[in-house]
Design an enzyme around this catalytic site. Structure first.
Site, PDB file in Angstrom:
ATOM      1  N   ASP A   1       0.799  -1.238  -0.107  1.00  0.00           N
ATOM      2  CA  ASP A   1      -0.224  -0.079   0.068  1.00  0.00           C
ATOM      3  C   ASP A   1       0.948   1.276   0.129  1.00  0.00           C
ATOM      4  O   ASP A   1       0.701   2.096   1.025  1.00  0.00           O
ATOM      5  CB  ASP A   1      -1.037   0.059   1.282  1.00  0.00           C
ATOM      6  CG  ASP A   1      -0.375  -0.019   2.362  1.00  0.00           C
ATOM      7  OD1 ASP A   1       1.002  -0.381   2.553  1.00  0.00           O
ATOM      8  OD2 ASP A   1      -0.870   0.515   3.376  1.00  0.00           O
TER       9      ASP A   1
ATOM     10  N   HIS B   1      13.587   4.632  11.045  1.00  0.00           N
ATOM     11  CA  HIS B   1      13.072   3.136  11.112  1.00  0.00           C
ATOM     12  C   HIS B   1      12.029   3.180   9.634  1.00  0.00           C
ATOM     13  O   HIS B   1      11.717   3.905   9.222  1.00  0.00           O
ATOM     14  CB  HIS B   1      12.352   2.596  12.303  1.00  0.00           C
ATOM     15  CG  HIS B   1      11.008   3.467  12.644  1.00  0.00           C
ATOM     16  ND1 HIS B   1      11.212   4.715  13.547  1.00  0.00           N
ATOM     17  CD2 HIS B   1       9.764   3.638  11.835  1.00  0.00           C
ATOM     18  CE1 HIS B   1      10.067   5.168  13.687  1.00  0.00           C
ATOM     19  NE2 HIS B   1       9.154   4.688  12.733  1.00  0.00           N
TER      20      HIS B   1
HETATM   21  C1  BDR Z   1       3.125  -0.443   8.479  1.00  0.00           C
HETATM   22  O1  BDR Z   1       2.156   0.660   8.451  1.00  0.00           O
HETATM   23  C2  BDR Z   1       2.243   1.508   7.362  1.00  0.00           C
HETATM   24  O2  BDR Z   1       2.229   2.725   7.730  1.00  0.00           O
HETATM   25  C3  BDR Z   1       3.518   1.039   6.789  1.00  0.00           C
HETATM   26  O3  BDR Z   1       3.800   1.361   5.472  1.00  0.00           O
HETATM   27  C4  BDR Z   1       3.958  -0.152   7.239  1.00  0.00           C
HETATM   28  O4  BDR Z   1       3.457  -1.342   6.432  1.00  0.00           O
HETATM   29  C5  BDR Z   1       3.805  -0.148   9.792  1.00  0.00           C
HETATM   30  O5  BDR Z   1       3.070  -0.164  10.924  1.00  0.00           O
HETATM   31 CA    CA Z   2       3.052  -0.638   4.159  1.00  0.00          CA
END
Ligand code: BDR
Ligand code: CA
Length: 306
Positions: free
Chosen positions: A9, A235
Site C-alpha cells: 500500500d 526506521h
Molecule cells: C506499517 O504501516 C504502514 O503505515 C507502513 O507502510 C507499514 O507497512 C507499519 O505499521
Molecule cells: Ca505498508
C-alpha cells in the site's frame, strides 16, 4: 533466484522495500498487488506504478481492494503525506495498472509459480484474505509467506496496542492468521529495534544517484514525522520485512507461537495476541522475527537507494 509477489500500500516505507526488492540481484518480482491502506487505492496504485517506472522495471501492477472487509478505517496520510509519497507533486507514471483484479492475480500467479513463490505483505491483509476465501488451497502453492504487521507485546503505532496494517483491516488479518498454517512475521516492535541514525541515512541519500534523490523527496515528510516522535532513530517497517525476505539468514531469534487478532470494537481492536506459552492445542502458526543483523540490514538499505 527468489520469485516474489508483493502485496503493498505505498507508502514511503513500502517504497523503500520495493526498491530493495526490485534492485536485489537474487530476487525476481513477478507482480505487485496493491490495496488501500496508508492512503486511498487511487494513490497507492499510482505510487506503485511510479516506483516500477523509476526502476525501469516491467513488473505488472494490479489494483485490489479499496477498503477494509467490514468497517471503514482511518488512513496514515499524516505519516506518508496525502498522496502517500510525501505530497511531493510528482508527475503520474506513463504506465497503467493491469486490468486483472489483485485478488485474481494472486491466485493466478500462485498457480503459474506453484511451489516457488514467496508472498510478501507490506500492507493491510484485505487482498490476501479475499484470495483465501476464493481458494482455501492457496497456502499449499506458496512456498513462503512473510507478513509485516502486528505488535507482539502490544506496543502499537496507530493505537496504543495495535499496529497499522492489522488495525486497518482486522477481519482480513483474522482470516489470514487463522487459515495460513505457517508464516513469518516482522512486527512493529522489531521495526523499532532495528533503526539507523537519521543523519547517517541522510548521508546515504546525499551520496546516492537518481533513485536516492527520488527517495529523498518522497520521504522528507515521513522523516520529519519520525524525528518528532522517535528522535534520531530512522526506521522503516516494510524495508526491514523485505530484508528478511531477501536474505533469510539475516534473522536470528525466530520465535514460533500462535498469533491471533482482536476484532472487538474498543481499546484493543486490531491488537495481536501471542500465545507465548504455546498452550493453544492448534500449535504455532507464526515465526516471529526477533533479531536481524543490523549491519546487513543497513547494507540492504544502502543498496536500495545507491
Ligand atoms: C506499517 O504501516 C504502514 O503505515 C507502513 O507502510 C507499514 O507497512 C507499519 O505499521
Ligand atoms: Ca505498508
Amino acid at each position: 533466484m527468489q520469485k516474489l509477489l508483493i502485496d503493498t500500500d505505498p507508502g514511503v516505507d513500502d517504497a523503500l522495500a520495493l526498491l530493495m526488492a526490485l534492485r536485489h540481484p537474487a530476487a525476481e518480482v513477478v507482480g505487485i498487488t496493491v490495496s488501500a491502506g496508508n492512503v486511498g487505492l487511487q494513490h497507492t496504485v499510482a505510487n506503485a506504478l511510479r516506483l516500477v517506472e523509476r526502476c525501469a522495471a516491467t513488473v505488472p501492477v494490479f489494483a485490489g481492494c479499496d477498503r477494509p472487509l467490514v468497517l471503514p478505517a482511518a488512513d496514515a496520510a499524516y505519516v506518508h503525506g496525502r498522496d502517500g509519497f510525501g505530497d511531493a507533486g510528482l508527475p503520474p507514471a506513463q504506465r497503467r495498472a493491469e486490468p486483472e483484479h489483485a485478488v485474481q492475480a494472486i491466485l493466478r500467479l500462485s498457480r503459474e509459480h506453484a511451489g516457488e513463490l514467496t508472498l510478501v505483505t507490506l500492507g493491510p491483509l484485505t487482498n490476501l484474505a479475499l484470495a483465501l476465501r476464493l481458494d482455501p488451497a492457496l497456502p499449499s502453492r506458496v512456498s513462503r509467506l512473510l507478513v509485516m504487521g502486528g505488535a507482539v507485546t502490544a506496543h502499537g503505532n496507530i493505537t496504543a496496542s495495535a499496529e497499522f496494517n492489522i488495525h486497518f483491516d482486522p477481519e482480513a488479518a483474522r482470516v489470514v492468521f487463522d487459515a495460513w498454517p505457517d508464516f513469518e512475521l516482522v512486527d512493529w516492535e522489531a521495526t523499532l529495534g532495528h533503526t539507523v541514525a537519521d543523519a547517517e541515512f541522510a548521508d546515504w541519500l546525499a551520496a546516492g544517484g537518481e533513485l536516492a534523490r527520488f527517495y529523498d523527496v518522497i520521504s522528507r515528510q515521513t522523516r520529519a514525522f519520525i524525528r518528532t516522535h522517535h528522535g534520531d532513530a530512522f526506521h522503516s517497517a516494510d524495508a526491514l520485512a523485505m530484508a528478511v525476505v531477501l536474505e533469510p539468514d539475516i534473522t536470528s531469534d525466530l520465535r514460533r507461537h500462535r498469533i491471533e487478532v482482536e476484532l472487538a470494537e474498543g481499546l484493543y481492536r486490531g491488537a495481536t495476541r501471542v500465545d507465548w506459552m504455546n498452550r493453544d492445542p492448534r500449535g504455532p502458526n507464526a515465526a516471529i522475527v526477533g533479531r536481524v543483523e543490523l549491519a546487513r540490514f543497513h547494507a540492504l538499505l544502502r543498496m536500495a537507494i545507491a
